[in-house]
Design an enzyme around this catalytic site. Structure first.
Site, PDB file in Angstrom:
ATOM      1  N   HIS A 114     -10.426   0.996   1.787  1.00 58.43           N
ATOM      2  CA  HIS A 114     -10.193   1.985   2.842  1.00 58.43           C
ATOM      3  C   HIS A 114     -11.370   1.847   3.802  1.00 58.43           C
ATOM      4  CE1 HIS A 114      -8.614   5.872   4.480  1.00 58.43           C
ATOM      5  NE2 HIS A 114      -9.796   5.780   5.074  1.00 58.43           N
ATOM      6  N   HIS A 170       0.880  -1.188   0.000  1.00 60.18           N
ATOM      7  CA  HIS A 170       0.000   0.000   0.000  1.00 60.18           C
ATOM      8  C   HIS A 170       0.909   1.227   0.000  1.00 60.18           C
ATOM      9  CE1 HIS A 170      -3.740   2.269   1.489  1.00 60.18           C
ATOM     10  NE2 HIS A 170      -2.803   3.178   1.308  1.00 60.18           N
ATOM     11  N   HIS A 189       1.590   5.380  -1.650  1.00 63.52           N
ATOM     12  CA  HIS A 189       1.242   6.571  -2.436  1.00 63.52           C
ATOM     13  C   HIS A 189       2.514   7.163  -3.022  1.00 63.52           C
ATOM     14  CE1 HIS A 189      -2.868   6.768  -0.743  1.00 63.52           C
ATOM     15  NE2 HIS A 189      -2.287   6.229   0.310  1.00 63.52           N
ATOM     16  N   LYS A 249      -9.371  -0.362  -5.855  1.00 59.98           N
ATOM     17  CA  LYS A 249      -9.405   0.286  -4.548  1.00 59.98           C
ATOM     18  C   LYS A 249     -10.756   0.942  -4.283  1.00 59.98           C
ATOM     19  CE  LYS A 249      -7.940   2.180  -0.763  1.00 59.98           C
ATOM     20  NZ  LYS A 249      -6.717   2.548  -0.098  1.00 59.98           N
ATOM     21  N   ASP A 282       1.569   2.553   3.548  1.00 56.95           N
ATOM     22  CA  ASP A 282       0.737   3.746   3.398  1.00 56.95           C
ATOM     23  C   ASP A 282       1.583   5.000   3.478  1.00 56.95           C
ATOM     24  OD1 ASP A 282      -1.517   5.229   2.921  1.00 56.95           O
ATOM     25  OD2 ASP A 282      -2.289   5.101   4.974  1.00 56.95           O
ATOM     26  N   HIS A 288      -4.520  -0.759   5.777  1.00 49.57           N
ATOM     27  CA  HIS A 288      -4.105  -0.016   6.971  1.00 49.57           C
ATOM     28  C   HIS A 288      -5.055  -0.223   8.158  1.00 49.57           C
ATOM     29  CE1 HIS A 288      -6.839   2.713   4.992  1.00 49.57           C
ATOM     30  NE2 HIS A 288      -5.938   3.285   4.243  1.00 49.57           N
TER      31      HIS A 288
HETATM   32  C1  NCD Z   1      -3.449   9.045   2.163  1.00 47.40           C
HETATM   33  C2  NCD Z   1      -3.062  10.109   1.140  1.00 47.40           C
HETATM   34  O1  NCD Z   1      -2.540  11.145   1.534  1.00 47.40           O
HETATM   35  O2  NCD Z   1      -3.247   9.879  -0.055  1.00 47.40           O
HETATM   36  N1  NCD Z   1      -3.359   9.618   3.467  1.00 47.40           N
HETATM   37  C3  NCD Z   1      -3.206   8.956   4.628  1.00 47.40           C
HETATM   38  O3  NCD Z   1      -3.249   9.578   5.683  1.00 47.40           O
HETATM   39  N2  NCD Z   1      -2.967   7.668   4.643  1.00 47.40           N
HETATM   40  C4  NCD Z   1      -4.789   8.533   1.857  1.00 47.40           C
HETATM   41  C5  NCD Z   1      -5.154   7.287   2.581  1.00 47.40           C
HETATM   42  O4  NCD Z   1      -4.552   6.240   2.382  1.00 47.40           O
HETATM   43  O5  NCD Z   1      -6.108   7.336   3.347  1.00 47.40           O
HETATM   44 ZN    ZN Z   2      -3.165   5.129   1.744  1.00 48.32          ZN
END
Ligand code: NCD
Ligand code: ZN
Length: 345
Positions: free
Chosen positions: A136, A13, A15, A99, A247, A174
């Protein structure tokens, strides 16, 4: 010197964003991780197989020379997602998961799903072709306290999806509560959960005691200590249903240090050092490989990496940058609030 060898880990996971931030952060992942499940919450989101292909190309173009890294792409589920497009994406080997963001749950999720019935045709197709749904797991109902949103989601949404589609493979992303851990433990199949690095280290005090600390704010928000203890137990148990999804969610400092700061913690740089620390504290170093390198691929039907990562325990604390500089501004790196001794060789 104490060392620990494990198969090269993956991040289930992640970003990566796009543009200047992607360019700056991708190396922090590709240096250590062989693969990662890439979150689709860009602006605009990655909703079609074509979007995902173009995004994967941008990611691959940004990987530093010499690193071997495979992005595993996901699609952002909307009420208009086309089941045929999803199936084509899967068959072409491009799409690893879809997702589900409940609309408004987190960063860039306003285009997410409001009415689950509208997403049913896609979910049915996914169950048929064995494509996992990453969830999520938080409700967005304003009346529900933010610290209860995961538990309520499980009861009101996830249980409904799983009853309607028992063949659908669901990754609960998460997990932050004992409720989530227990729910996964109670399922005999088709349910697994990722756990982040930071939720093994901080509880909600980190965000709120002694001043408001935006760099510990993420979603789902960190919970009470007994939830963190349940996550630690699950992660270090070796149970194949739990594996690493960092995450890691970079936001530049001005977007976090303001009156309405973004959710997200940037952990790609020091995740393996933090995890070795946690697993050592829990007397479970020998199970770090299951959590970071074995359970995830098994769940996604992939082989574990053939490469080996070696971690070394140094006598002195290891240093890592406090910020990752990008052309869009600096990103603060997760501070576990204790010295780290484990270093990737
Ligand atoms: C994530 C993001 O910033 O894209 N933020 C987070 O706090 N984890 C989004 C998410 O996974 O909820
Ligand atoms: Zn995330």
């Amino acid at each position: 010197m104490k060392t620990l060898s494990l198969r090269r880990p993956d991040d289930w996971h992640l970003h990566l964003r796009d543009g200047a931030v992607l360019q700056a952060v991708i190396g922090d992942t590709s240096r250590h991780f062989g693969r990662a499940i890439i979150m689709p919450n860009l602006v605009p989101p990655v909703v079609t197989t074509d979007d995902a292909r173009a995004y994967r190309d941008r990611i691959l173009a940004a990987v530093p020379q010499g690193d071997r890294f495979e992005p595993l792409m996901t699609l952002y589920l909307t009420e208009h997602t086309d089941p045929d497009d999803v199936e084509e994406g899967r068959k072409s080997g491009l799409i690893a998961a879809v997702k589900l963001y409940p609309a408004g749950a987190t960063t860039n999720s306003h285009g997410g799903v409001r009415d689950l019935d509208k997403a049913m045709p896609v979910l049915e197709r996914m169950a048929k072709i064995g494509l996992p749904l990453c969830v999520h797991g938080e409700v967005t109902t304003p009346e529900v306290d933010i610290f209860d949103r995961e538990a309520v989601f499980i009861e009101e949404k996830l249980e409904v999806i799983r009853r309607r589609l028992p063949e659908l493979k669901v990754t609960m992303e998460h997990v932050t509560t004992k409720d989530g851990v227990d729910y996964i433990l109670a399922a005999d199949r088709n349910l697994a959960g990722t756990i982040t690095t930071h939720h093994l280290i901080i509880n909600r005090n980190a965000i709120l005691v002694g001043g408001i600390r935006p760099h510990y704010y993420c979603l789902p928000v960190a919970k009470r200590e007994h939830h963190r203890q349940a996550l630690r137990k699950a992660a270090t148990s070796g149970d194949p249903r739990f594996f690493l999804g960092t995450d890691s969610a970079p936001h530049v400092d001005p977007l976090k240090e303001c009156a309405c700061g973004c959710a997200g913690i940037y952990t790609s740089i020091n995740t393996m050092s933090c995890l070795a620390h946690v697993f050592e504290e829990e007397n479970a170093l020998e199970r770090l490989e299951a959590f970071a390198s074995l359970n995830g691929p098994a769940w996604y039907g992939l082989a574990a990496s053939e490469e080996i990562m070696v971690l070394e325990r140094q006598a002195e604390p290891v240093s890592y940058p406090a910020k990752r500089d990008t052309d869009a501004g600096p990103i603060t790196v997760f501070d576990p609030m204790f010295p780290l001794f484990w270093q990737v060789r």
